[in-house]
Design an enzyme around this catalytic site. Structure first.
Site, mmCIF file in Angstrom:
data_model
loop_
_atom_site.group_PDB
_atom_site.id
_atom_site.type_symbol
_atom_site.label_atom_id
_atom_site.label_comp_id
_atom_site.label_asym_id
_atom_site.label_seq_id
_atom_site.Cartn_x
_atom_site.Cartn_y
_atom_site.Cartn_z
ATOM 1 C CB SER A 148 -0.934 0.024 1.215
ATOM 2 O OG SER A 148 -2.044 -0.812 1.000
ATOM 3 C CE LYS A 151 -3.599 0.948 -1.386
ATOM 4 N NZ LYS A 151 -4.306 0.410 -0.215
ATOM 5 C CE1 TYR A 276 -3.173 -0.888 -5.357
ATOM 6 C CE2 TYR A 276 -4.459 -2.915 -5.368
ATOM 7 C CZ TYR A 276 -3.870 -1.873 -4.680
ATOM 8 O OH TYR A 276 -3.972 -1.814 -3.313
ATOM 9 C CE1 TYR A 328 -3.740 0.435 4.421
ATOM 10 C CE2 TYR A 328 -2.500 -0.397 6.288
ATOM 11 C CZ TYR A 328 -2.688 -0.283 4.930
ATOM 12 O OH TYR A 328 -1.823 -0.897 4.066
ATOM 13 C CB VAL A 346 -0.261 -5.425 4.589
ATOM 14 C CG1 VAL A 346 -1.589 -4.800 4.964
ATOM 15 C CG2 VAL A 346 -0.148 -5.678 3.095
#
Length: 503
Positions: A148, A151, A276, A328, A346
């Site tokens: 992540s 992003k 992605y 998050y 993660v």
């Protein structure tokens, strides 16, 4: 660099006043300032040092060495970089990292099979400032996947290509308050923000749709590589396949967004998700990630190459999203307690950015219930507990230290800096002042010099340093006292012996 500046820097390195400086002394002083010899900006200096081998550097040799990289060397030795006392900062960061290593809570992510195989006790801390000062602790050269933490880069790339208005026609900018892979959209049928899975799938769909798939991936890899000072990056194929084979939730998110008309016309779901997954499977190290973060902290200019990678408006928007949505469904709590933009993943990485100062990266795979690295969060809480780095610390009368300021910054000028440094035996501060061209013979209004104070307080090492710098060994203050008289009066026998020998 002017001859005057060059001579001052050389004198600062020539602590014994011999007219020679060793290669190791130069490298050590740069290292203390956080400037490493593998810095791309010092390529010319490295080549010249290799030619000189171990021969001592005289002032003429030193001048030729600094034809390339001289400004950086001068600023480092003078303490003119963003964290002037990097050695003291390093000591505290290492101490904190050691304390946080004892934290063993959490569990490694296992919903992607390849991530479950990462050694759970892996641990790294890396720092890179906007001036390229670097610090690495632990497993900082071990490779891990972005997950992540890709992003912010997908979002930034979309902003660069399409602009804010078009990007946010397809993705919102509010925290969702829910898990990063929650099957939900906002009231307009759009992903809540670019920092959750749905939002990153959306920004992936926007990137370089005019290019073939391979070229689209090369574009993204090149962008992240530029952020990391042109470090070569690779894709972890095993993780990519593992991601793809366990992607039911991401496929569900993509189909839900297509059902609600969130995508631009003509978007195909499988190629978008493959793109992605490729971004998530890109491998970095904590060291390279810190350089990437420092480029964000530096307004889009990589501090190690000087290359502008992203525009300042893109950086402003990206850091805003990281601040409000990057951790998050712990993002609000993190913004309150830590108060700096950050993005977790993660894989166990937390990328934190202090704008106009530095980036701090922590990698430790054991995660909390929100999916954030337990040690990563603990380290960053500890860091802002020690240093004035929280976004709103400037509003407080706090006892926390600002790493951007020297310990003696409350004093008014170099003369008083030198006198105070001598009184507490701070030789490193005296070296910095010499690099600025300060005359260590200068006295205060009472005629007291650094040598008077060092002698009275019994700082033998400081007295020896001052004498090597060829200060006057017997200055007289307005009461008629010399440093030798001060040492005698205060019973500083070791200092008295040094001064008597110099008389």
């Amino acid at each position: 660099m002017t001859d005057q500046n060059l001579n001052a820097v050389f004198r600062s390195l020539d602590e014994r006043g011999t007219g020679n400086v060793s290669r190791s002394a130069l490298v050590e002083r740069l290292s203390m300032a956080g400037v490493q010899l593998d810095d791309p900006r010092l390529e010319g200096l490295r080549e010249r040092l290799d030619v000189t081998n171990r021969a001592p550097l005289r002032s003429s040799t030193f001048a030729s060495l600094l034809d390339n990289g001289g400004s950086l060397v001068s600023r480092a030795i003078k303490g003119d970089l963003v964290i002037p006392d990097f050695a003291a900062f390093t000591k505290e960061v290492r101490e904190l990292a050691g304390q946080v290593r004892q934290v063993n809570d959490g569990a490694v992510a296992d919903y992607i099979p390849q991530l479950a195989r990462v050694p759970e006790d892996s641990y790294a801390v890396a720092v890179c400032t906007i001036d390229g000062q670097r610090l690495s602790i632990g497993d900082s050269d071990t490779r891990f996947t972005l997950q992540s933490s890709c992003k912010p880069f997908l979002y930034a790339a979309a902003l660069e290509e399409h602009g804010e208005h078009k990007v946010h026609a397809h993705v919102g900018r509010e925290p969702s308050g829910m898990s990063f892979n929650e099957l939900t959209l906002n009231r307009q049928g759009l992903p809540h923000n670019p920092m959750i899975n749905a939002g990153a799938i959306m920004t992936s769909s926007l990137l370089r749709r005019d290019l073939p798939t391979a070229d689209r991936l090369e574009y993204l890899t090149s962008l992240v590589s530029a952020l990391a000072a042109r470090e070569r990056l690779s894709l972890n194929a095993a993780v990519w396949h593992s991601e793809r084979e366990s992607a039911d939730r991401n496929f569900a998110l993509a189909h839900h967004m297509r059902e609600r008309g969130a995508f631009p016309p003509g978007i195909e779901i499988r190629p978008t998700l493959d793109y992605y997954f490729s971004a998530c499977s890109m491998e970095v190290t904590a060291r390279s990630m810190a350089t990437i973060g420092a480029t964000l902290a530096n307004g889009g200019v990589c501090p190690l190459t000087g290359e502008r990678v992203l525009c300042d408006e893109t950086i402003k928007n990206t850091l805003s999203m990281m601040y409000s949505c990057g951790m998050y469904d712990y993002s609000g709590e993190f913004a309150f307690c830590v108060g700096i933009p950050a993005k977790s993943a993660v894989s166990g990485v937390v990328l934190a950015v202090v704008p106009n100062v530095m980036s701090v990266v922590v990698w430790s795979p054991k995660l909390d219930a929100c999916g954030n690295s337990v040690r990563g969060v603990a380290f960053l809480k500890g860091l802002v507990g020690r240093f004035s780095l929280h976004n709103y610390d400037s509003l407080l009368d706090t006892k926390k230290r600002d790493p951007r300021r020297l310990r003696n910054a409350v004093l008014s000028d170099h003369t008083y800096h030198a006198i105070y440094a001598a009184s507490i035996g701070d030789v490193s501060e005296l070296r910095r002042l010499v690099a600025h061209g300060h005359d260590l013979n200068k006295a205060d209004y009472d005629g007291r010099t650094p040598l008077h104070l060092a002698s009275a307080e019994g700082h033998s090492e400081t007295v020896q340093y001052l004498l090597h710098q060829k200060v006057c060994p017997a200055p007289i203050d307005r009461w008629g006292n010399t440093p030798l008289a001060d040492a005698t009066r205060h019973g500083q026998d070791a200092v008295r012996t040094l001064l008597a020998a110099a008389a």
